[in-house]
Write a protein that holds these residues in place. Structure first.
Motif, PDB file in Angstrom:
ATOM      1  N   GLU A  23      39.284  49.672  74.048  1.00 54.71           N
ATOM      2  CA  GLU A  23      40.286  49.238  73.237  1.00 54.71           C
ATOM      3  C   GLU A  23      39.603  48.897  71.913  1.00 54.71           C
ATOM      4  OE1 GLU A  23      43.841  49.659  73.207  1.00 54.71           O
ATOM      5  OE2 GLU A  23      42.940  50.797  74.981  1.00 54.71           O
ATOM      6  N   VAL A  24      38.550  48.047  71.849  1.00 50.80           N
ATOM      7  CA  VAL A  24      37.732  47.712  70.646  1.00 50.80           C
ATOM      8  C   VAL A  24      37.237  48.977  69.965  1.00 50.80           C
ATOM      9  CG1 VAL A  24      35.940  46.487  69.826  1.00 50.80           C
ATOM     10  CG2 VAL A  24      37.326  45.349  71.662  1.00 50.80           C
ATOM     11  N   ALA A  27      39.983  50.780  68.228  1.00 48.48           N
ATOM     12  CA  ALA A  27      40.381  49.944  66.876  1.00 48.48           C
ATOM     13  C   ALA A  27      39.459  50.300  65.742  1.00 48.48           C
ATOM     14  CB  ALA A  27      40.431  48.455  67.329  1.00 48.48           C
ATOM     15  N   ALA A 341      42.349  40.732  73.549  1.00 52.40           N
ATOM     16  CA  ALA A 341      43.530  40.600  72.202  1.00 52.40           C
ATOM     17  C   ALA A 341      42.897  39.878  71.117  1.00 52.40           C
ATOM     18  CB  ALA A 341      44.570  40.182  72.800  1.00 52.40           C
ATOM     19  N   LEU A 344      40.452  41.966  69.028  1.00 54.37           N
ATOM     20  CA  LEU A 344      41.190  42.949  68.397  1.00 54.37           C
ATOM     21  C   LEU A 344      41.668  42.156  67.127  1.00 54.37           C
ATOM     22  CD1 LEU A 344      42.665  45.068  71.232  1.00 54.37           C
ATOM     23  CD2 LEU A 344      40.976  45.806  69.664  1.00 54.37           C
TER      24      LEU A 344
END
Length: 356
Positions: A23-24, A27, A341, A344
């Motif tokens: 996910e990072v 991003a 989270a 992020l």
């Protein structure tokens, strides 16, 4: 930039921490306009269960064709019989060999916020910033092995080429840091260590701007705890490096915050946190994703040449630690997803500041 990243979640907490790191990376790709393709494959115990092979052909092919490989962890009680013919760690060892990676980088930097978690007194931790370069392809882990009813042997074997290539990596990294290399061996006893010492001493002559010192491994184990800030780049053989890097992890307060990179001659590399699969907390949301997220930063730096992007992740992790959004191993109450989270959000905050 376009890049293919093979993701190997593995076993235990591996799927949880690799998901956070991916996910990072997504991003980062959005922020910097890169195209990262993620290809998830099985390795370790999960691959044994599915295919009877800890490193299936499809996994190996995907890793060989990738620009970089991100790994979670392998192993667990289900596959822990040391006498089993097929074991999860064989997948990792086989992958390292197939990718031709020979230098394992393990940076150890102590964040001021986490010094209270270390067993050392705070004043000893000021300025600790180490880079271990552990040789990965030789030594007792790969030597010939024998076993009878009442004896066992593990051959420790090294070639000059194996020593030279890891050593040169260490000196190159030292040139970009504080220009100091510490070589760790047991040259007062072991012939392989005497080969290491003579080879490292010879290679050092090609780097006159970098200081070299030798330490015996037993002394180094003590010195890492008594004056860790005195060291910069530490290069050593496979077994010694495995032990010393886990010892050094205690300086940082938790295994959960430390990344690693395994590199060869090309750009492709294997990136993983130094912690294990922690099966006792798997699936509970308690795993610390920071080591894997920082491993993703190393992936960007060493395989993709994206220094600004790597630094952005590292700054975001520092900000999260400073804000005390931490998992249980770091004295916090946040779960895996909440920490991810927060990273992020810290990255998004950087973007907002840049835009402003």
């Amino acid at each position: 930039m376009k890049a293919k990243i093979t993701v190997l979640p593995g076993d235990g907490i591996g799927p949880e921490v690799t998901a956070a790191a991916v996910e990072v990376l997504r991003a980062i790709a959005t922020r910097y306009r890169h195209e990262f393709e993620f290809d998830e494959q099985l390795i370790g115990g999960a691959a044994i269960d599915a295919h009877g092979d800890p490193l299936p052909p499809a996994t190996l092919a995907a890793c060989k064709s990738a620009d970089a490989v991100l790994l979670g962890a392998v192993g667990g009680p289900k596959w822990s019989d040391p006498n089993a013919k097929v074991r999860p760690e064989q997948g990792l060892l086989g992958l390292r060999s197939a990718l031709g990676v020979y230098a394992n980088l393990r940076p150890v930097r102590v964040h001021p916020k986490l010094t209270a978690l270390s067993p050392l007194k705070n004043e000893k931790l000021h300025g600790v910033d180490l880079l271990f370069v552990r040789e990965l392809t030789g030594g007792a882990y790969f030597g010939a092995k024998t076993r009878t009813a009442d004896t066992a042997t593990d051959e420790c074997k090294y070639t000059v080429v194996e020593i030279e290539r890891a050593t040169r990596r260490a000196f190159e990294f030292a040139r970009a840091r504080r220009k100091h290399v510490t070589h760790v061996d047991k040259a007062n006893v072991l012939e392989t260590s005497r080969l290491w010492r003579s080879t490292v001493t010879r290679i050092a002559k090609d780097y006159p701007d970098v200081a070299l010192e030798h330490q015996l491994v037993d002394s180094m184990a003590m010195l890492l705890l008594t004056r860790p800030s005195a060291y910069d780049v530490i290069v050593t053989e496979n077994l010694f490096g495995d032990i010393l890097t886990d010892e050094a992890a205690a300086l940082a307060g938790s295994l959960g915050v430390l990344p690693s990179a395994s590199l060869g001659d090309g750009k492709a590399g294997l990136y993983e946190p130094i912690h294990g699969s922690a099966p006792d907390i798997a699936g509970k949301g308690l795993a610390n994703p920071l080591g894997t997220i920082l491993s993703a930063a190393l992936l960007l730096r060493h395989s993709l040449g994206l220094e600004s992007e790597a630094a952005a992740i590292e700054a975001a992790v520092d900000a999260v630690i400073e804000s005390s959004v931490l998992t249980r191993d770091l004295g916090g109450g946040a779960n895996t997803n909440e920490v991810a989270a927060a990273v992020l959000a810290a990255l998004a905050g950087q973007k907002e500041r840049v835009a402003a």
